[in-house]
Structure formats: C-alpha cells, structure tokens
Design an enzyme around this catalytic site. Structure first.
Site, PDB file in Angstrom:
ATOM      1  CG  ASP A 173     -12.242  18.462  35.809  1.00 32.97           C
ATOM      2  OD1 ASP A 173     -11.061  18.034  34.224  1.00 32.97           O
ATOM      3  OD2 ASP A 173     -13.665  18.121  35.657  1.00 32.97           O
ATOM      4  CG  ASP A 218     -13.464  33.769  41.311  1.00 33.51           C
ATOM      5  OD1 ASP A 218     -12.351  34.059  41.448  1.00 33.51           O
ATOM      6  OD2 ASP A 218     -14.357  34.424  42.238  1.00 33.51           O
ATOM      7  CE1 TYR A 238     -12.354  15.529  39.713  1.00 35.77           C
ATOM      8  CE2 TYR A 238     -11.812  14.060  39.207  1.00 35.77           C
ATOM      9  CZ  TYR A 238     -12.658  15.208  39.214  1.00 35.77           C
ATOM     10  OH  TYR A 238     -12.915  16.062  37.784  1.00 35.77           O
TER      11      TYR A 238
END
Ligand code: IPM
Ligand code: MG
Length: 360
Positions: free
Chosen positions: A247, A223, A140
């Site tokens: 997030d 994952d 980010y």
C-alpha cells in the site's frame, strides 16, 4: 458474453468511471468487444442508500461478474463513522469476499510526463516497474484487532500481522510468473530484521524461487526499498510485498510517474477473475469539479482487457490511445506543466475515445 460490474463509489469515482465507460462503449460499438455491464453501490454511496458500505446485492453481483471496475470509495462525510462500517470496509470486503489476493500495480512513466514528476527526468525516464502487493492478508485482516481499555483506564490499539506459508507462496508465484514475462527480476520486500512474520516471508520467497530458475530473486528491507524507490527506481523490475508495505510503496512509486492519477491496478483471484481500479482515492476535495484525471481508470480498463477479458489487442489499443492524447499535449491539472494544454475530466475522456480510432 462476459459480464462486468461497475462500482463508481464516491468522490471523483463517478466522474472518472463515466469516462472509462465511454471508452468501453466505443470498444463495444466499434471494435467488437463482447461485454455487458451493470452498476451497483459500494462505499459511502452504499452507506447512504442502505446503511452499509457493501450491500449483499453488490457482493452477489460482483461474484457473478467476470470482472469488476471500481472508481474510489470514501470521503469527509463518512469519516466520523465507526471504522467497521466506513466506506473503505466496502473495498476491503470486496477484496476478501472475492478472494482477490494478487494486486498488480504497474508504475510506468510515460516519457511525455517525465517533467511532471517531482524527481529529475533522468532518474525516472524509462521507468517500468510492477509492484505485486498481497491483498487479502497481513495486518489489514489479521485477528485479533481492536482498541481495548486497560486496567487503569488507558486505551490500547492493536492489530495483528500474520501470514501463512501458503499465502506467501501464492503471491510470490504471481510475482515470479510476471517477472518471467518481463525483466526476470523479483525484489521481495520485507522487514525480516524485526518482524518474524516477514522472516518467514523471506524464507518462503527464497524457497519458491527455486521453481523459477530464469528469475533472479533479491530481498530488501522495506525502509531501504522506500529509499531506493526515490533514489534509483529503475533498479527494480518486479517488487513483491505484504499488504501494508505494498500500500505504502505503491503510493510512493506512483509519484515517480508524475501523478497518482496515472496509475491503474488489477486485483486478481486464483482463476484470473479481477477487480480493476485506479490506485488513487476518492479525492473529495476536487469531486464534481471536472478536474480529476480519468487516465488511471481508463488504464485499469486496459488491464481488465488484458488480464480477464483476454483481449490483448484492445488493451494495446486503449494504452496507445492514452499515449496519443499525451502526445497531443492534453493534461488534466495533476499532470499539467508549462507548454501543455489543461483539460478537464470529460474532455480527457473524449480525447481518449477519439484517439482509439487511430491506435493500433
Ligand atoms: C489502496 C487504498 C486502500 C488500501 C484503502 C482505501 C482502504 O489506499 O487501494 O491502496 O489501503 O488498500
Ligand atoms: Mg493505498
């Protein structure tokens, strides 16, 4: 007297924050909460009024306050603006400017809402999970970033995933501390099989765990973690992860609880100062229609009472009031199921205020 800065923001932000303020007013008038507050602009509302998503004045007031309560930012109206001045930059600027590196996102299933989840009730019943998301680093904020034009004219977008050992260590410590007060298990989520940055993450998490012998650390690739969250979410107690993975996983976790409209969050600095906000966005499609669920914002107030204002009894009171309105069968459209009563934003807020009286 503690000081709160309120930032309603955009879309449904002002509506849901208004209900949270109603709860705060009741706590101040009837239950002795010593708190004063003022409002300021952030996001699209700030762009319209001042030209930028995070006015100097707002950041200054946020720095002076003990806590910040934020609604949501963003909307169609500002989507065509350059990414560097979009409403979301206001939120990211607040997180960075206040040093709010630790984002706590609890996913708690209210038993009354088990049938509102898209997952089978037996998969989610009893779910109580805490996602600890690193909030001021990673991809980010990493530099360099941008979109550049290559020789030949093709464009290329690029971002940088970067974490220092100290950043990893401090967020892991937050997760271990929290786990120590709950189920004593931390699952650190990474992509260490592909990304060096998270190979370091795994190494630092493992090293830091040595200081917390009561807590068990496990590791999972992101994952697999996404899959496990919908397959068997109750295996998790505390999850700690990077900004981007957190997030994504927290949106996923929210659906286990019936609706993203139920999930609060706290973003804390090293001293426990915090910004509190629902994890959902500004939902411009339903803004102004009295359809938004104010409970995530009201539950964010409960987190603020607990983590920054040192008023755990009032936090309990707010949480039990939410529990009671759900018991009464009241539901905003996002959590409405057959046999319950659909109400609007405002009526839901009023019901919580009324339920404060009877709550412990
Ligand atoms: C969140 C939101 C924000 C984020 C956006 C609005 C910038 O999705 O708080 O999860 O990506 O962090
Ligand atoms: Mg998000």
């Amino acid at each position: 007297m503690k000081k709160l800065l309120i930032l309603p923001g955009d879309g449904i932000g002002p509506e849901i924050v208004a209900e949270a303020v109603r709860v705060l007013e009741a706590l101040r008038e009837r239950f002795g909460l010593a708190l004063e507050w003022e409002q300021a602009l952030v996001g699209g509302a700030a762009i319209d009024a001042t030209g930028g998503p995070l006015p100097e004045e707002t950041l200054k007031l946020a720095r002076e306050a003990d806590a910040v309560l934020l609604g949501a930012v963003g909307g169609y109206k500002w989507e065509s603006l350059d990414i560097s001045i979009r409403p979301e930059k206001g939120l990211l600027g607040l997180r960075a400017g206040l040093g709010l590196f630790a984002n706590l996102r609890p996913a708690l299933l209210y038993p009354q809402l088990a049938s509102a989840s898209t997952l089978k009730p037996e998969v989610v019943a009893g779910l109580d999970l805490m996602i600890v998301r690193e909030l001021t680093g990673g991809i980010y904020f990493g530099q360099p970033r941008g979109i550049r034009t290559l020789e030949g004219g093709e464009r290329e977008g690029f971002n940088t995933l970067v974490y220092r050992e100290s950043e990893i260590e401090r967020i892991c410590r937050v997760a271990f501390e929290i786990a120590g007060k709950r189920g004593r298990r931390v699952c650190s989520v990474d992509k260490a099989n592909v990304l060096e940055c998270t190979e370091l993450w795994r190494e630092v998490a493992t090293r830091t765990a040595n200081d917390y012998p009561d807590v068990t650390l496990s590791h999972m690739y992101v994952d697999n973690a996404a899959m496990q969250l919908v397959r068997a979410p109750k295996q998790f107690d505390v999850m700690v992860t990077t900004n981007l993975f957190g997030d994504i996983l927290s949106d996923c976790a929210s659906m286990l609880t019936g609706s993203i409209g139920m999930l609060p969050s706290a973003s804390l600095d090293a001293a426990g100062k915090g910004m509190y906000e629902p994890i959902h966005g500004s939902a411009p499609d339903i803004a102004g229609q009295d359809r938004a669920n104010p409970l995530a914002t009201i539950l964010s107030v409960a987190m603020m009472l607990r983590y920054t204002l040192d008023a755990p009894c009032l936090a309990d009171r707010v949480e039990s009031a939410v529990d009671r309105v759900l018991d009464q069968g009241l539901r905003t459209p996002d959590i409405h199921t057959e046999g319950t009563r659909e109400v609007g934003t405002r009526a839901m807020g009023e019901a919580v205020v009324a339920a404060l009286e009877g709550s412990s």
